[in-house]
Design a protein around this motif. Sequence first.
Motif, mmCIF file in Angstrom:
data_model
loop_
_atom_site.group_PDB
_atom_site.id
_atom_site.type_symbol
_atom_site.label_atom_id
_atom_site.label_comp_id
_atom_site.label_asym_id
_atom_site.label_seq_id
_atom_site.Cartn_x
_atom_site.Cartn_y
_atom_site.Cartn_z
ATOM 1 N N ASP A 444 -8.170 19.714 -20.776
ATOM 2 C CA ASP A 444 -7.363 20.605 -21.600
ATOM 3 C C ASP A 444 -7.657 20.325 -23.077
ATOM 4 O OD1 ASP A 444 -5.439 22.065 -22.949
ATOM 5 O OD2 ASP A 444 -3.842 21.587 -21.532
ATOM 6 N N ASN A 446 -6.288 21.509 -25.622
ATOM 7 C CA ASN A 446 -5.068 21.381 -26.414
ATOM 8 C C ASN A 446 -4.580 19.938 -26.456
ATOM 9 O OD1 ASN A 446 -5.092 24.141 -26.835
ATOM 10 N ND2 ASN A 446 -3.720 24.565 -25.126
ATOM 11 N N ARG A 507 -5.498 31.047 -17.047
ATOM 12 C CA ARG A 507 -5.489 29.630 -17.400
ATOM 13 C C ARG A 507 -4.440 28.949 -16.540
ATOM 14 N NH1 ARG A 507 -3.781 25.746 -21.334
ATOM 15 N NH2 ARG A 507 -5.543 24.703 -22.352
ATOM 16 N N ALA A 509 -2.290 26.799 -17.450
ATOM 17 C CA ALA A 509 -1.038 26.647 -18.188
ATOM 18 C C ALA A 509 -1.127 27.436 -19.476
ATOM 19 C CB ALA A 509 -0.764 25.171 -18.494
ATOM 20 N N GLY A 510 0.048 27.912 -19.950
ATOM 21 C CA GLY A 510 0.111 28.597 -21.224
ATOM 22 C C GLY A 510 0.001 30.096 -21.144
ATOM 23 N N TRP A 542 2.132 16.634 -19.128
ATOM 24 C CA TRP A 542 1.224 17.712 -19.532
ATOM 25 C C TRP A 542 1.886 19.069 -19.331
ATOM 26 C CZ3 TRP A 542 -0.784 21.225 -15.855
ATOM 27 C CH2 TRP A 542 -1.715 22.138 -16.366
ATOM 28 N N LYS A 545 4.493 20.507 -21.858
ATOM 29 C CA LYS A 545 4.030 20.992 -23.157
ATOM 30 C C LYS A 545 3.934 22.506 -23.194
ATOM 31 C CE LYS A 545 1.262 16.929 -24.415
ATOM 32 N NZ LYS A 545 1.855 16.741 -25.746
ATOM 33 N N TYR A 546 3.956 23.146 -22.043
ATOM 34 C CA TYR A 546 3.710 24.573 -21.962
ATOM 35 C C TYR A 546 4.978 25.329 -21.592
ATOM 36 C CZ TYR A 546 -1.272 23.671 -22.278
ATOM 37 O OH TYR A 546 -2.506 23.289 -22.731
#
Length: 856
Positions: A444, A446, A507, A509-510, A542, A545-546
């Motif tokens: 990732d 990010n 994706r 995540a996000g 992790w 965070k999203y």
Amino acid sequence: MVLAGGGPFSLLPSSPQTPAGSSPVLSAIRQTQFRANVRRQVRTQSPSSPWCPPAATARSTHNPCANQSDHCVAPRRTIKLSEPPLGSTSALNPMRFSPEGPSIPDDLLEERDRGNVVFFCGAGVSLSAGMPTFHGLTKYVVDELKAPPESESRKMLAIWDDEAAPLASRPAFDQVFNVLQQEYPPSEIDYFVAKRLQLKRKENTAAHRTILRLAQGPDSTSRIVTTNFDLLFEKAQRGLNRFVAPALPDLASGQSLNGLVYLHGRLDSRLRRSDGRHGFVLSSSDFGRAYLADAWATRFVRDLLDRHIVVLLGYSASDPPIRYLLQGLHTRVHGRRATIYAFDCGTAAEVEQNWRGTGVRVLSYSQTDTSHSALWTTLDAWADRAEDANAWRERIVKLSLKGPRSLTPVERGQVASLVRTETGAKLFAYSDPLPPAEWLCVFDRNVRYGEVVWGRSGSEPDFDPLVVYRLDDDPPRAQQGGRPREPLGDDAILFRATDRREDHTTRLAGIGRRRAAPLPSRLFHLARWVARVADEPIVPWWAAKYGALHPTLLFQIESRIEHRDDNLSSEAKLIWTLLIEKFRTAPEDELDSGWFRVIRRINSEGWSNSVLRAFQRCTSPYIKTEVPLGIGRSCPPIGNWGEIKQRDIAEFDVAFPGYDREELKIPEAVLPRVYQTLRAHLGLAAELLSQMRLVHWRAPTLYPEDRPGSEHLSDEDSYFRWFAGVIDALTQTNPQFLAADIVLWQEEEPYFFNKLRLYVWAKPSLLSSEIVADKLLSLSDEAFWTHENRRELLFLLKVRWEDIPGNQRRMIESRIVNGRDKYLSEDEDEFERSRSVTSAVMLEHFLIILVHSRRL
């Protein structure tokens, strides 16, 4: 510069002059090209060839058998083509086999495995075998022909011996050979060329064996095109199928390329001066026939580019064959642009500049020595992978088991390259044992480019994720205050072109639920891996965070958490339960939960049943997360669950949607339903807060001091006060409904309803004083004595004290004087001190109330 090599016909002559004896066709071509080059303002660049010393230069770098060294490098000239370049390797997800070597793009690795790559080999591949440079070959032929000093060819060659001669004045070697063909029989020239290139017994063919290994496709057929004349490939592999120009494979008619193609001619091992010409493409006239007049070389190159990916090896950007080859690059055949890669020595910026405007994707590498070991080490390693790709993948999976912190950036890049392919991602995801979850921090971008956490001194960072998880081709961070035009670094959890899906926003995540397309197979395998390692604290850290996880990944994790036989710890299950609820219920856009759409509907259609249902949805509290404080913002939690606290994963909280709630006009007819909605929402919020174990939560007082501007309300405080306002409105319009509903409230709920209970008990129209006194006496010590509810309790006593029967008043007085009971595990001395202080403070305020109520 890149590996030198190619052919002697220069695309960019320094002047429109034509050597004596040149054909009229070639003369016209040169004149046209010169005028075009002037219009384009071609700049002559000083060369820095990896194959020769930078002090020497030449107009052409072609050598049919070996690259130039010494004084043999052509000045660089760049033509700005009408099409933009295809892009640098930074956008192609490359991987290194060695720290100093070039990065090989994933798609090139995969296409080679499918047999779709043809290696186009120039003179540079034969240098290690002792072949002469083009300058050396030209000088050898002139000397063998015993050309007199006054001959034109000798004069042209002498210019190269004059170090003071400008680069632009030095003639290209193809022009020297063109003059030689006017001065001597072409067959004599070809004989001496062949004599100089005659093979010896102990030539070093290691480079050719490496290329042969790389060029072998799934059908065990090698596909190589060379502009060299030598027989080193055939020496490296006996029985190699070959094609010699102009008898080339007719690719347009379906004939396959299965073997070695000599594009500019092949050396005949039988040397006889009486045999005539050998068919070498040496002079500018030879090139004119091959590429322009007869055009058999041009047709073959264009057909080749239409059907294969071409890798240039042993050439520089200024080589004449390269310029002719690239003429086909911008020709779209059947709607597909040709794909060409070239290896080049130097920094990425230098090689990009050298090949600018050509459309070639350049693969740069560092020059550590004159033998270009960085390149050949990479090609050898690539050949090893090519011979058994599955074994290479399994080795990389085994390497990944060590964890990313134990590996170098190059090794981490190899693991990242592995999971960028469907086959590699599947091997990675189903490995036994599984690679650790910390690889998420590498995959990732990010996380890799996350915030640098600085220490108290400010001189050294406590944690820089780009240092710990960096891939070898990750660009540096943007300068402070600068914003990159595109996200930096590779993102392995994002959709990529090779995933073959239409939705490029996919994706893990996000990406919001509504925009999530089905996962392609590669990302599906990675989602399975993430779910299988979800018991490691790094995964929820992790995920938190999203704002969203892909529905497929969320389902995989949810199934894992719900599995009865799973050995997931209770703490991990609790955190995942909260995160799953967040992803299932939180709005995709925190700035708009649907509140404004509901307001617009209220204004247009009123409080219809449909609007009330939408109001219920858009006002529901939901879980939100913030990154942990301190180093945990960027550094994942390392360790087992016994060492991890909830705050190491994320800061959990409850969000209360809505804006300017107090301005909303609620009709009397819908007040009960709005009240029930908000009461249920506060009950949900209380459950979430209890599950999060947030003991610090404090609801605001419902009796604020009348000092405008002295109080700032957060969203949760405003929501709580809003509900209290709805209670006030119902007290006036429908007290019977409210009184009946109060008995349904949650008992002993510390976040909202303990305070709200004291607030509604103070309203005489809802409950009698006797009932209020009984309920007050039945409160637990925690609810009665807590400081957070004291203002509401004192206001209740002030308002209802006169109406409470005497025996109940005395019981309340006694409770205040005696103080609270001792808590479990509370120290005796601490208890006595705390009880005395708390009782005294309460008694003081209580006496003030009695004075104000004129009862003392």
